[in-house]
Scaffold this active site. Structure first.
Site, PDB file in Angstrom:
ATOM      1  N   CYS A  22      75.615 -27.333  63.140  1.00  0.00           N
ATOM      2  CA  CYS A  22      76.507 -27.553  61.992  1.00  0.00           C
ATOM      3  C   CYS A  22      77.665 -28.485  62.353  1.00  0.00           C
ATOM      4  O   CYS A  22      78.466 -28.168  63.228  1.00  0.00           O
ATOM      5  CB  CYS A  22      77.001 -26.184  61.527  1.00  0.00           C
ATOM      6  N   CYS A  25      81.215 -27.115  61.752  1.00  0.00           N
ATOM      7  CA  CYS A  25      81.513 -26.067  62.754  1.00  0.00           C
ATOM      8  C   CYS A  25      82.098 -26.703  64.014  1.00  0.00           C
ATOM      9  O   CYS A  25      83.000 -26.136  64.640  1.00  0.00           O
ATOM     10  CB  CYS A  25      80.260 -25.282  63.117  1.00  0.00           C
TER      11      CYS A  25
END
Length: 98
Positions: A22, A25
């Protein structure tokens, strides 16, 4: 210690539900480091990889990553998905760590 034991703490526990793949993230990781430096022992920060811990993610209906959830004594005090700026996170933690 299990996840459920960790979030039972009487001081706030910020849980970062994330995934290795991600992009946002990866943006959150250095922000969380800065938050930890600023708040010190006022709260704990816990990272939970949703791919390795699907049950924890399912228990809290985490649909997207990153999702940040602030717990205290096992209760959800605050949650937000997406990248959260450092000042916003510090403000939320301080509000609940009193």
């Amino acid at each position: 210690m299990t996840f459920n034991e960790l979030i039972q703490s009487d001081k706030p526990v910020l849980v970062d539900f994330f995934a290795e793949w991600c992009g946002p993230c990866k943006v959150m990781a250095p922000i969380l480091k800065e938050v930890k430096q600023e708040i010190g022992d006022a709260a704990s920060i816990l990272k939970v990889d949703v791919d390795k811990n699907p049950q924890a993610a399912a228990d809290y209906q985490v649909q997207g990553v990153p999702t940040l959830i602030l717990f205290k004594e096992g209760k959800v005090l605050w949650r937000q998905s997406g990248v959260v700026p450092k000042n916003g996170l510090v403000g939320v933690i301080k509000k609940f760590s009193i």
